[in-house]
Design a protein around this motif. Structure first.
Motif, PDB file in Angstrom:
ATOM      1  N   ARG A 272       0.815  -1.202   0.000  1.00 52.52           N
ATOM      2  CA  ARG A 272       0.000   0.000   0.000  1.00 52.52           C
ATOM      3  C   ARG A 272       0.853   1.259   0.000  1.00 52.52           C
ATOM      4  O   ARG A 272       0.367   2.340  -0.333  1.00 52.52           O
ATOM      5  N   GLN A 273       2.105   1.128   0.408  1.00 47.35           N
ATOM      6  CA  GLN A 273       3.001   2.284   0.438  1.00 47.35           C
ATOM      7  C   GLN A 273       4.417   1.821   0.106  1.00 47.35           C
ATOM      8  O   GLN A 273       4.920   0.866   0.701  1.00 47.35           O
ATOM      9  N   LEU A 274       5.052   2.490  -0.835  1.00 49.77           N
ATOM     10  CA  LEU A 274       6.394   2.144  -1.292  1.00 49.77           C
ATOM     11  C   LEU A 274       7.286   3.362  -1.178  1.00 49.77           C
ATOM     12  O   LEU A 274       6.838   4.501  -1.399  1.00 49.77           O
ATOM     13  N   VAL A 275       8.544   3.128  -0.853  1.00 47.97           N
ATOM     14  CA  VAL A 275       9.537   4.200  -0.759  1.00 47.97           C
ATOM     15  C   VAL A 275      10.744   3.794  -1.593  1.00 47.97           C
ATOM     16  O   VAL A 275      11.356   2.752  -1.347  1.00 47.97           O
ATOM     17  N   LEU A 276      11.058   4.613  -2.584  1.00 47.74           N
ATOM     18  CA  LEU A 276      12.225   4.398  -3.439  1.00 47.74           C
ATOM     19  C   LEU A 276      13.306   5.379  -3.012  1.00 47.74           C
ATOM     20  O   LEU A 276      13.117   6.598  -3.092  1.00 47.74           O
ATOM     21  N   GLN A 287      14.328  10.542  -1.751  1.00 49.01           N
ATOM     22  CA  GLN A 287      13.305   9.513  -1.673  1.00 49.01           C
ATOM     23  C   GLN A 287      12.095   9.886  -2.510  1.00 49.01           C
ATOM     24  O   GLN A 287      11.719  11.058  -2.592  1.00 49.01           O
ATOM     25  N   VAL A 288      11.498   8.867  -3.091  1.00 52.23           N
ATOM     26  CA  VAL A 288      10.249   8.998  -3.829  1.00 52.23           C
ATOM     27  C   VAL A 288       9.246   8.084  -3.143  1.00 52.23           C
ATOM     28  O   VAL A 288       9.402   6.861  -3.151  1.00 52.23           O
ATOM     29  N   LEU A 303       4.811   0.410 -11.662  1.00 53.91           N
ATOM     30  CA  LEU A 303       5.944   1.132 -12.255  1.00 53.91           C
ATOM     31  C   LEU A 303       5.546   2.492 -12.841  1.00 53.91           C
ATOM     32  O   LEU A 303       6.225   3.493 -12.569  1.00 53.91           O
ATOM     33  N   PRO A 304       4.489   2.622 -13.649  1.00 57.30           N
ATOM     34  CA  PRO A 304       4.170   3.943 -14.209  1.00 57.30           C
ATOM     35  C   PRO A 304       3.843   4.982 -13.145  1.00 57.30           C
ATOM     36  O   PRO A 304       4.009   6.190 -13.395  1.00 57.30           O
ATOM     37  N   LEU A 305       3.425   4.572 -11.963  1.00 54.73           N
ATOM     38  CA  LEU A 305       3.076   5.512 -10.917  1.00 54.73           C
ATOM     39  C   LEU A 305       4.296   6.173 -10.297  1.00 54.73           C
ATOM     40  O   LEU A 305       4.173   7.210  -9.640  1.00 54.73           O
ATOM     41  N   PHE A 306       5.473   5.580 -10.500  1.00 50.86           N
ATOM     42  CA  PHE A 306       6.720   6.162  -9.985  1.00 50.86           C
ATOM     43  C   PHE A 306       7.255   7.264 -10.895  1.00 50.86           C
ATOM     44  O   PHE A 306       8.115   8.041 -10.472  1.00 50.86           O
ATOM     45  N   GLU A 307       6.799   7.327 -12.129  1.00 48.99           N
ATOM     46  CA  GLU A 307       7.431   8.203 -13.120  1.00 48.99           C
ATOM     47  C   GLU A 307       7.360   9.673 -12.723  1.00 48.99           C
ATOM     48  O   GLU A 307       8.334  10.421 -12.884  1.00 48.99           O
ATOM     49  N   ARG A 323      17.217   1.680  -3.630  1.00 46.33           N
ATOM     50  CA  ARG A 323      16.626   0.796  -2.624  1.00 46.33           C
ATOM     51  C   ARG A 323      15.120   1.002  -2.645  1.00 46.33           C
ATOM     52  O   ARG A 323      14.635   2.137  -2.529  1.00 46.33           O
ATOM     53  N   LEU A 324      14.372  -0.091  -2.775  1.00 45.88           N
ATOM     54  CA  LEU A 324      12.918  -0.048  -2.819  1.00 45.88           C
ATOM     55  C   LEU A 324      12.378  -0.862  -1.652  1.00 45.88           C
ATOM     56  O   LEU A 324      12.753  -2.026  -1.471  1.00 45.88           O
TER      57      LEU A 324
END
Length: 486
Positions: A272-276, A287-288, A303-307, A323-324
């Protein structure tokens, strides 16, 4: 005799775990206690040393405690945070041995067999534990023995040098009722219980008493089950050469997503929540963060949501490590794909909410949900779309207007419903009316807008083409408009 007597067990007991957790962040020089509501009254849940010296004790009512100690400072207890804090301590205790498990809600048990020599012996190991836990602001009592029961008994009721037979019967991990009954029979110590006839004890107290006695002396094995580590949803990629283009960062993120989503799929979970985290060659990092409207584990959807976030990153002289990590994970059940080989189509609504949420915030994307109330103003709720599920429809069998607003007074003349009325400086003539629908106020709620009493609602079709929702208040005669049908 059980051949596991060569084992060496250490029991850690934190008698003031809850208060020590709080006082580490907010030090208090004086009596302090945490309170928990029980039986409709606030009672002391955990106390610091100053409060115990003032004569206070656990389960004491807060009113009595303040009468004894007016300077007492209190805060509400958080048992859920205490459980998390004990889990952190368990992972930290792995520095002393690899076999650490929980011992109730306020203790740990360690199997130091074969590990004590790494610290210079058992005495040096216990001294190291005392020193480190003391520096961390934690009160701890340690017990060492050949069995888990013996270690627990010394930690709670004795010292390292004291023999097990000399300790009271409560050191056998018995309930209060059993301990009181044994004391009434004159059996006050473990030596008294072990020297008594076993058959009468078994008939009166059941097999649990003898089981605890045999476990303490090692006649019955008692395993130590270390807590399993929760799965870690984090992957890392170190690059031989720095990168800086958005396309390159997205390609590296795709590789990380494939690995991370495979872990999520194996655990039956979704992110539900990702940190790149992007580390630059100058050791700086950016961080993204990506918050999803629904739990997902499909790399092609994520993946497209990170762009958008990756495009705003300042790569500097280049990025050499990515790091993801999935910081928020929820269970995600397997979906039925049907008889055909084609998988189900992705949840486009969740993807749309996520895309909009990355721009304006997920909490600002909201939806209406039906509420169990016949009052028009309370017949719906507004909730964040990402944290709520859509429902099929409103439970009311009556038609309701699409637009609902605060009641507005109208000037009406004629019969019921009015043949002519004036609203917002516009004159209307009634062509057809449906009603009345009488709605009474909810007496258990104090609502100022419904203090005038019941209302009679009408759906009025006007010659001007508008369909309005009018109501009449019999107790305080007057006509109002509260909504408009589409």
């Amino acid at each position: 005799m059980f051949d596991g007597m060569n084992r060496r067990i250490v029991c850690m007991w934190f008698p003031r775990l809850a208060t020590d957790r709080v006082l580490r962040a907010y030090p208090v020089d004086g009596p302090f206690a945490l309170t928990l509501r029980h039986d409709n009254s606030e009672r002391l849940y955990c106390l610091n040393a100053h409060a115990e010296q003032a004569g206070l004790h656990r389960d004491m009512s807060l009113a009595d405690a303040r009468a004894f100690c007016p300077d007492l400072l209190c805060r509400p207890a958080r048992p859920d945070l205490d459980v998390r804090f004990l889990a952190v301590l368990r992972r930290w205790a792995l520095r002393w041995c690899p076999w650490v498990g929980n011992d109730g809600a306020d203790g740990l048990v360690l199997d130091i067999s074969g590990a004590a020599h790494l610290w210079g012996g058992e005495a040096a190991l216990l001294a190291n534990m005392h020193t480190r836990l003391g520096k961390a602001g934690l009160a701890v009592r340690l017990g060492l023995g050949c069995t888990r029961g013996a270690a627990w008994a010394r930690a709670h009721y004795g010292t390292q040098e004291q023999a097990l037979d000399e300790l009271p019967v409560a050191a056998l991990r018995l309930d209060n009722a059993t301990c009181i009954a044994l004391q009434r029979l004159g059996l006050r110590s473990i030596a008294d219980v072990s020297g008594a006839a076993r058959a009468p004890l078994a008939r009166r107290f059941g097999p649990h008493l003898l089981q605890r006695l045999d476990q303490a002396f090692g006649h019955i094995p008692e395993p130590i089950a270390p807590a399993t580590e929760p799965p870690h949803y984090g992957v890392r990629l170190t690059l031989p050469d720095p990168i800086g283009l958005v396309a390159d960062v997205m390609a590296a993120t795709a590789r990380l997503l494939d690995t991370l989503c495979a872990k999520l799929h194996a655990q039956g979970a979704g992110a539900r929540q990702l940190v790149l985290t992007l580390r630059r060659v100058d050791q700086g990092s950016q961080q993204v963060e990506l918050r999803l409207a629904a739990a997902m584990r499909a790399p092609a959807r994520i993946l497209p949501l990170f762009e958008r976030g990756v495009a705003t990153v300042d790569a500097g002289f280049g990025i050499d490590q990515l790091r993801l990590e999935a910081t928020l994970v929820e269970p995600l059940a397997a979906q039925q794909t049907g008889l055909s080989a084609a998988p189900q189509s992705p949840d486009r609504l969740a993807d749309l909410i996520t895309r909009i949420g990355t721009r304006i915030g997920l909490e600002n994307v909201q939806r209406f949900l039906p509420a169990d109330s016949h009052i028009p103003e309370r017949s719906f709720l507004i909730a964040p779309a990402a944290h709520s599920a859509p429902e099929s429809g409103w439970r009311s069998g009556k038609s309701r207007p699409l637009r609902l607003f605060a009641p507005e007074v109208i000037v009406a003349t004629g019969s019921t419903p009015p043949a002519r009325f004036r609203w917002r400086r516009v004159a209307f003539a009634t062509a057809r009316a449906i009603g009345p629908e009488r709605i009474a106020p909810e007496w258990w709620l104090d609502d100022a807008t419904w203090r005038s009493g019941m209302r009679d609602y009408w759906c009025v079709h006007t010659h001007q083409g508008r369909r309005l929702w009018l109501f009449y208040t019999p107790q305080n005669p007057g006509w109002y408009v509260q909504g408009e049908f589409a």
